[in-house]
Design an enzyme around this catalytic site. Structure first.
Site, PDB file in Angstrom:
ATOM      1  N   GLY A 246      32.110   0.135 -22.225  1.00  0.00           N
ATOM      2  CA  GLY A 246      32.479   1.550 -22.243  1.00  0.00           C
ATOM      3  C   GLY A 246      31.308   2.437 -22.628  1.00  0.00           C
ATOM      4  O   GLY A 246      30.148   2.029 -22.574  1.00  0.00           O
TER       5      GLY A 246
ATOM      6  N   GLU B 208       0.861  -1.199   0.000  1.00  0.00           N
ATOM      7  CA  GLU B 208       0.000   0.000   0.000  1.00  0.00           C
ATOM      8  C   GLU B 208       0.891   1.241   0.000  1.00  0.00           C
ATOM      9  O   GLU B 208       2.081   1.149   0.314  1.00  0.00           O
ATOM     10  CB  GLU B 208      -0.899  -0.013   1.240  1.00  0.00           C
ATOM     11  CG  GLU B 208      -1.833  -1.208   1.233  1.00  0.00           C
ATOM     12  CD  GLU B 208      -2.882  -1.170   2.340  1.00  0.00           C
ATOM     13  OE1 GLU B 208      -2.829  -0.256   3.197  1.00  0.00           O
ATOM     14  OE2 GLU B 208      -3.757  -2.053   2.313  1.00  0.00           O
TER      15      GLU B 208
ATOM     16  N   GLU C 132       9.147  -7.565  -4.540  1.00  0.00           N
ATOM     17  CA  GLU C 132       8.937  -8.837  -3.819  1.00  0.00           C
ATOM     18  C   GLU C 132       9.883  -8.966  -2.621  1.00  0.00           C
ATOM     19  O   GLU C 132      10.371 -10.048  -2.281  1.00  0.00           O
ATOM     20  CB  GLU C 132       9.011 -10.021  -4.786  1.00  0.00           C
ATOM     21  CG  GLU C 132       7.914  -9.861  -5.849  1.00  0.00           C
ATOM     22  CD  GLU C 132       7.491 -11.120  -6.544  1.00  0.00           C
ATOM     23  OE1 GLU C 132       7.594 -12.193  -5.925  1.00  0.00           O
ATOM     24  OE2 GLU C 132       7.024 -11.023  -7.694  1.00  0.00           O
TER      25      GLU C 132
ATOM     26  N   ARG D  50       9.704 -14.958  -4.645  1.00  0.00           N
ATOM     27  CA  ARG D  50      11.115 -14.550  -4.532  1.00  0.00           C
ATOM     28  C   ARG D  50      12.020 -15.473  -5.342  1.00  0.00           C
ATOM     29  O   ARG D  50      13.033 -15.024  -5.890  1.00  0.00           O
ATOM     30  CB  ARG D  50      11.503 -14.493  -3.049  1.00  0.00           C
ATOM     31  CG  ARG D  50      10.864 -13.288  -2.395  1.00  0.00           C
ATOM     32  CD  ARG D  50      10.948 -13.262  -0.887  1.00  0.00           C
ATOM     33  NE  ARG D  50      10.209 -12.086  -0.400  1.00  0.00           N
ATOM     34  CZ  ARG D  50       9.850 -11.892   0.856  1.00  0.00           C
ATOM     35  NH1 ARG D  50      10.145 -12.781   1.777  1.00  0.00           N
ATOM     36  NH2 ARG D  50       9.201 -10.797   1.194  1.00  0.00           N
TER      37      ARG D  50
HETATM   38  N1  CAA Z   1       5.165 -18.545   5.216  1.00  0.00           N
HETATM   39  C1  CAA Z   1       4.041 -18.670   5.964  1.00  0.00           C
HETATM   40  N2  CAA Z   1       3.798 -17.890   7.042  1.00  0.00           N
HETATM   41  C2  CAA Z   1       4.711 -16.950   7.351  1.00  0.00           C
HETATM   42  C3  CAA Z   1       5.902 -16.782   6.607  1.00  0.00           C
HETATM   43  C4  CAA Z   1       6.113 -17.629   5.498  1.00  0.00           C
HETATM   44  N3  CAA Z   1       7.217 -17.506   4.739  1.00  0.00           N
HETATM   45  N4  CAA Z   1       6.614 -15.768   7.142  1.00  0.00           N
HETATM   46  C5  CAA Z   1       5.923 -15.333   8.211  1.00  0.00           C
HETATM   47  N5  CAA Z   1       4.772 -16.050   8.321  1.00  0.00           N
HETATM   48  C6  CAA Z   1       3.735 -15.913   9.369  1.00  0.00           C
HETATM   49  C7  CAA Z   1       4.388 -16.032  10.743  1.00  0.00           C
HETATM   50  O1  CAA Z   1       4.473 -17.386  11.146  1.00  0.00           O
HETATM   51  C8  CAA Z   1       3.433 -15.240  11.597  1.00  0.00           C
HETATM   52  O2  CAA Z   1       2.307 -16.025  11.895  1.00  0.00           O
HETATM   53  P1  CAA Z   1       1.796 -16.252  13.408  1.00  0.00           P
HETATM   54  O3  CAA Z   1       1.588 -14.887  13.981  1.00  0.00           O
HETATM   55  O4  CAA Z   1       0.543 -17.026  13.226  1.00  0.00           O
HETATM   56  O5  CAA Z   1       2.880 -16.989  14.102  1.00  0.00           O
HETATM   57  C9  CAA Z   1       2.937 -14.150  10.665  1.00  0.00           C
HETATM   58  O6  CAA Z   1       3.190 -14.602   9.341  1.00  0.00           O
HETATM   59  C10 CAA Z   1       3.662 -12.846  10.885  1.00  0.00           C
HETATM   60  O7  CAA Z   1       5.031 -13.079  10.710  1.00  0.00           O
HETATM   61  P2  CAA Z   1       6.131 -12.049  11.186  1.00  0.00           P
HETATM   62  O8  CAA Z   1       5.890 -11.710  12.630  1.00  0.00           O
HETATM   63  O9  CAA Z   1       7.472 -12.589  10.787  1.00  0.00           O
HETATM   64  O10 CAA Z   1       5.740 -10.792  10.302  1.00  0.00           O
HETATM   65  P3  CAA Z   1       6.362  -9.343  10.250  1.00  0.00           P
HETATM   66  O11 CAA Z   1       5.281  -8.339  10.316  1.00  0.00           O
HETATM   67  O12 CAA Z   1       7.511  -9.218  11.208  1.00  0.00           O
HETATM   68  O13 CAA Z   1       6.896  -9.275   8.719  1.00  0.00           O
HETATM   69  C11 CAA Z   1       8.462  -9.473   6.916  1.00  0.00           C
HETATM   70  C12 CAA Z   1       7.846 -10.058   8.201  1.00  0.00           C
HETATM   71  C13 CAA Z   1       9.371 -10.569   6.414  1.00  0.00           C
HETATM   72  C14 CAA Z   1       9.275  -8.239   7.156  1.00  0.00           C
HETATM   73  C15 CAA Z   1       7.311  -9.195   5.893  1.00  0.00           C
HETATM   74  O14 CAA Z   1       6.575  -8.054   6.277  1.00  0.00           O
HETATM   75  C16 CAA Z   1       7.820  -9.009   4.500  1.00  0.00           C
HETATM   76  O15 CAA Z   1       8.119  -9.976   3.807  1.00  0.00           O
HETATM   77  N6  CAA Z   1       7.904  -7.730   4.032  1.00  0.00           N
HETATM   78  C17 CAA Z   1       8.204  -7.453   2.652  1.00  0.00           C
HETATM   79  C18 CAA Z   1       6.951  -7.400   1.836  1.00  0.00           C
HETATM   80  C19 CAA Z   1       7.187  -7.695   0.392  1.00  0.00           C
HETATM   81  O16 CAA Z   1       7.994  -8.554   0.024  1.00  0.00           O
HETATM   82  N7  CAA Z   1       6.444  -7.046  -0.452  1.00  0.00           N
HETATM   83  C20 CAA Z   1       6.490  -7.301  -1.841  1.00  0.00           C
HETATM   84  C21 CAA Z   1       5.170  -6.971  -2.441  1.00  0.00           C
HETATM   85  S1  CAA Z   1       4.739  -7.936  -3.770  1.00  0.00           S
HETATM   86  C22 CAA Z   1       5.433  -7.254  -5.130  1.00  0.00           C
HETATM   87  O17 CAA Z   1       6.467  -6.645  -5.136  1.00  0.00           O
HETATM   88  C23 CAA Z   1       4.609  -7.674  -6.239  1.00  0.00           C
HETATM   89  C24 CAA Z   1       4.768  -7.316  -7.565  1.00  0.00           C
HETATM   90  O18 CAA Z   1       3.767  -6.957  -8.172  1.00  0.00           O
HETATM   91  C25 CAA Z   1       6.050  -7.630  -8.320  1.00  0.00           C
END
Ligand code: CAA
Length: 382
Positions: free
Chosen positions: A341, A128, A365, A246
């Site tokens: 170059g 967002e 991503e 990814r």
């Molecule tokens: N698979 C399944 N579940 C997962 C997971 C995974 N790989 N990673 C985390 N979770 C779950 C956790 O288990 C947790 O669940 P519970 O609360 O039930 O235990 C929940 O998700 C929250 O996990 P975190 O506490 O680790 O979450 P966080 O808020 O700390 O965020 C982060 C983690 C890795 C920083 C995440 O926010 C992230 O990946 N950020 C980047 C976002 C991103 O990649 N955006 C790209 C957008 S898409 C794009 O670019 C598209 C396009 O069009 C090309």
């Protein structure tokens, strides 16, 4: 144990993808970039090959292949045209894949066949304007109203937005902000639903043939039957999907890096009569390092894809593949520019396009910094 020997069918499809890229994608990539042309024609050809449903089961009209094969095809598509590559990758990895992994039978029957045939393209709406890296901080809402959810909010940087028939949209189904990730649900939003409004395509530095828009949701009524997975499980679905996505962007980086290396080697060969170029040790070191890094990146990509196919944990492995492949490729395209170059940035050489396309692989991503957080958390967790 992981076996890195490709099977004869995998080798065959890799050859087919290489020939397709050379014949159909490479010749058109400069025009697609220059004219910022959405790659409709390339996507139609990919659909005819069955490659808009690589992972989709055969009984639902797909190719029924695996994530390793997806990576083999993806490297070649991205070597040919990164704008086509990201559109294709988002469609397969961020839309078909979560439908396969988390959709119910009715959702799969309704959406996977037209996605696999390329009748509709898919887009993934997580980010967002106020929440990028901290994806769980999203504020878009989905309020239950009888047999519908009413979605409101805006989603930024949506690849294929405006050209998609189906969006996977993430929104909060509970008003308590302290619930963070636990309040997020996922929805299958058809582009034709009233209130689903893609904005104009953003101007971009690279991958300029793909579309990137802001998606506005204004009282968009989505049938409750289109909630993907359980209420409150949307963030899990988003992250599980991005593990696959990814690998897809790592594959894209690999393809761009290979294209840059191929162009650099071709130019050195053409310059064989000029010892200052062909026999120059710094030039030879550059291409040798690039080839080595690309092979290492390829092995990381294949390992992560194989683990996903084996349904084994692969979150840090996918992050490592993306981090390493995108960092390496950015170095490789910089080196290829240096080798060529000033001529690399004038006229119709592909080097400056590779340079512009490569940069985004470190950003979307999940930025490189996010990949490091994911990897570090896997090391540090008790
Ligand atoms: N698979 C399944 N579940 C997962 C997971 C995974 N790989 N990673 C985390 N979770 C779950 C956790 O288990 C947790 O669940 P519970 O609360 O039930 O235990 C929940 O998700 C929250 O996990 P975190 O506490 O680790 O979450 P966080 O808020 O700390 O965020 C982060 C983690 C890795 C920083 C995440 O926010 C992230 O990946 N950020 C980047 C976002 C991103 O990649 N955006 C790209 C957008 S898409 C794009 O670019 C598209 C396009 O069009 C090309």
């Amino acid at each position: 144990m992981i076996d890195f020997t490709l099977t004869p069918p995998q080798e065959a499809i890799r050859t087919q993808a290489r020939e397709f890229a050379d014949g159909e994608l490479v010749p058109n990539a400069p025009r697609i970039d220059r004219q910022k042309e959405f790659p409709h024609a390339n996507l139609r050809k990919l659909a005819a090959l069955g490659w808009l449903g690589v992972l989709v089961p055969r009984d639902l009209g797909g190719a029924g292949l695996d994530n390793l094969t997806l990576a083999l095809i993806g490297e070649q598509i991205n070597r040919g045209c990164a704008s086509t590559g990201v559109t294709w990758s988002v469609h397969n990895s961020l839309v078909c894949s979560p439908l396969i992994r988390h959709g119910n039978a009715d959702q799969q029957r309704r959406y996977l066949p037209p996605l696999a045939r390329g009748e509709i393209l898919g887009a993934y709406a997580l980010t967002e304007p106020g929440s990028g890296s901290d994806a769980a901080a999203m504020v878009s809402t989905a309020r239950r109203d009888g047999d519908f959810y009413v979605l409101n909010g805006s989603k930024a940087f949506i690849t294929t937005g405006g050209n998609a028939g189906l969006y996977i949209v993430f929104a909060r189904t509970h008003p308590d902000p302290s619930l963070k990730a636990k309040a997020i649900s996922a929805f299958l939003v058809e582009a034709t639903y009233p209130g689903c409004k893609p904005g104009p395509s953003d101007a971009k530095m690279g991958i300029r043939g793909s579309s990137t828009v802001t998606l506005y949701l204004e009282d968009c009524r989505v049938p409750a039957a289109n909630r993907l997975g359980e209420e409150g499980k949307g963030f899990h679905i988003a992250m599980d999907t991005l593990d696959g996505g990814r690998i897809g962007i790592a594959t894209q980086a690999l393809g761009i890096g290979q294209a840059a290396l191929d162009a650099a080697v071709a130019w050195m060969r053409e310059s064989a009569g000029d010892p200052a170029i062909y026999e120059s040790q710094p030039n030879q070191w550059r291409v040798a390092e690039a080839a080595t890094e690309l092979d290492a990146a390829r092995l990381l990509v294949w390992r992560a894809a194989l683990l996903r196919d084996l349904k084994q944990p692969h979150t840090p492995q996918a992050a490592m593949a993306k981090l390493f492949a995108s960092t390496s490729t950015n170095r490789i395209v910089r080196d290829a520019l240096a080798l060529r170059g000033e001529a690399a940035i004038i006229g119709d050489t592909p080097f400056e396009r590779f340079f512009r396309d490569a940069r985004i692989t470190e950003l979307y991503e999940g930025t490189s910094e996010i990949q490091k957080i994911v990897i570090a958390r896997s090391l540090l967790k008790p």
